[in-house]
Scaffold this motif. Structure first.
Motif, PDB file in Angstrom:
ATOM      1  N   ASP A 237       7.436   2.266 -17.566  1.00 27.84           N
ATOM      2  CA  ASP A 237       6.329   2.491 -18.477  1.00 27.84           C
ATOM      3  C   ASP A 237       5.111   2.484 -17.564  1.00 27.84           C
ATOM      4  N   ASP A 238       4.081   1.724 -17.872  1.00 29.58           N
ATOM      5  CA  ASP A 238       2.987   1.558 -16.902  1.00 29.58           C
ATOM      6  C   ASP A 238       3.514   0.835 -15.674  1.00 29.58           C
ATOM      7  N   ASP A 239       4.361  -0.162 -15.909  1.00 33.08           N
ATOM      8  CA  ASP A 239       5.006  -0.896 -14.827  1.00 33.08           C
ATOM      9  C   ASP A 239       6.453  -0.440 -14.742  1.00 33.08           C
ATOM     10  N   ILE A 240       7.061  -0.677 -13.588  1.00 38.45           N
ATOM     11  CA  ILE A 240       8.492  -0.425 -13.426  1.00 38.45           C
ATOM     12  C   ILE A 240       9.150  -1.785 -13.282  1.00 38.45           C
ATOM     13  N   ILE A 241      10.179  -2.030 -14.091  1.00 37.42           N
ATOM     14  CA  ILE A 241      10.915  -3.287 -14.021  1.00 37.42           C
ATOM     15  C   ILE A 241      12.378  -2.955 -13.765  1.00 37.42           C
TER      16      ILE A 241
ATOM     17  N   GLY B 183      -0.841   1.223  -9.546  1.00 32.93           N
ATOM     18  CA  GLY B 183      -2.096   1.105  -8.821  1.00 32.93           C
ATOM     19  C   GLY B 183      -1.954   1.649  -7.418  1.00 32.93           C
ATOM     20  N   SER B 184      -3.085   1.769  -6.703  1.00 31.05           N
ATOM     21  CA  SER B 184      -3.055   2.287  -5.338  1.00 31.05           C
ATOM     22  C   SER B 184      -2.450   1.275  -4.378  1.00 31.05           C
TER      23      SER B 184
ATOM     24  N   LYS C 156       0.851  -1.184   0.000  1.00 32.07           N
ATOM     25  CA  LYS C 156       0.000   0.000   0.000  1.00 32.07           C
ATOM     26  C   LYS C 156       0.893   1.242   0.000  1.00 32.07           C
ATOM     27  N   ALA C 157       1.360   1.599  -1.192  1.00 35.77           N
ATOM     28  CA  ALA C 157       2.226   2.766  -1.360  1.00 35.77           C
ATOM     29  C   ALA C 157       2.276   3.123  -2.831  1.00 35.77           C
ATOM     30  N   ASP C 158       2.748   4.318  -3.121  1.00 39.44           N
ATOM     31  CA  ASP C 158       2.905   4.785  -4.484  1.00 39.44           C
ATOM     32  C   ASP C 158       3.950   3.940  -5.210  1.00 39.44           C
ATOM     33  N   GLN C 159       3.688   3.640  -6.486  1.00 39.76           N
ATOM     34  CA  GLN C 159       4.568   2.814  -7.299  1.00 39.76           C
ATOM     35  C   GLN C 159       6.008   3.352  -7.295  1.00 39.76           C
ATOM     36  N   LEU C 160       6.180   4.666  -7.422  1.00 42.72           N
ATOM     37  CA  LEU C 160       7.521   5.250  -7.462  1.00 42.72           C
ATOM     38  C   LEU C 160       8.238   5.122  -6.125  1.00 42.72           C
TER      39      LEU C 160
END
Length: 142
Positions: A108-112, A129-130, A81-85
């Motif tokens: 991109d949409d995902d971070i790899i 996502g959230s 439960k945290a921001d993707q970045l």
């Protein structure tokens, strides 16, 4: 999923299957349930030598780790439960403390992100996502 992503996913899974060897499975325990307030992304549970963010909820039915400690490899599926970045920043800051070196990062949409050690490679995929889904693959290195 585009053709490149399918190829990379198949390649990573193939590496994991080739290195399955004679290791033993280590039981995973669920990380504590995330609270209602946002987490501060401090260190939580460690799986082998991969530190997870505090509050990570590991899917123990779909995750599998073989070996232990510096010899572990496998797949970890979790939610945070945290921001993707912020999740990406957590891994960039904490993987080197366990001896992992960042060798590539794609956003991109995902971070790899891909990290390496002399005997293993770790790929971390953070979905948007959230409550970002994490997929962490650690495979033996040839």
């Amino acid at each position: 999923m585009n053709r490149t992503h399918r190829y990379l996913a198949g390649f990573i899974i193939s590496l994991g299957l080739l290195g399955a060897g004679n290791s033993y499975a280590v039981a995973l325990q669920s990380a504590p349930k995330a609270s209602q307030s946002p987490i501060d992304l401090t260190n939580g549970e460690s799986i082998g030598d991969v530190a997870m963010p505090a509050g990570a909820i590991i899917d123990t039915k779909k995750s599998m780790i073989l070996g232990n400690g510096a010899n572990s490899y496998g797949k970890i599926l979790a939610k945070v439960k945290a921001d993707q970045l912020k999740v990406a920043e957590f891994f960039k800051n904490n993987m080197p403390t366990e001896g992992w070196g960042l060798i590539s990062e794609v956003q991109d949409d995902d971070i790899i992100m891909t990290f390496q050690k002399p005997t293993r490679v770790a790929s971390i995929r953070i979905e948007r996502g959230s409550k970002p889904k994490l997929t962490i693959m650690v495979v033996p290195r040839n």
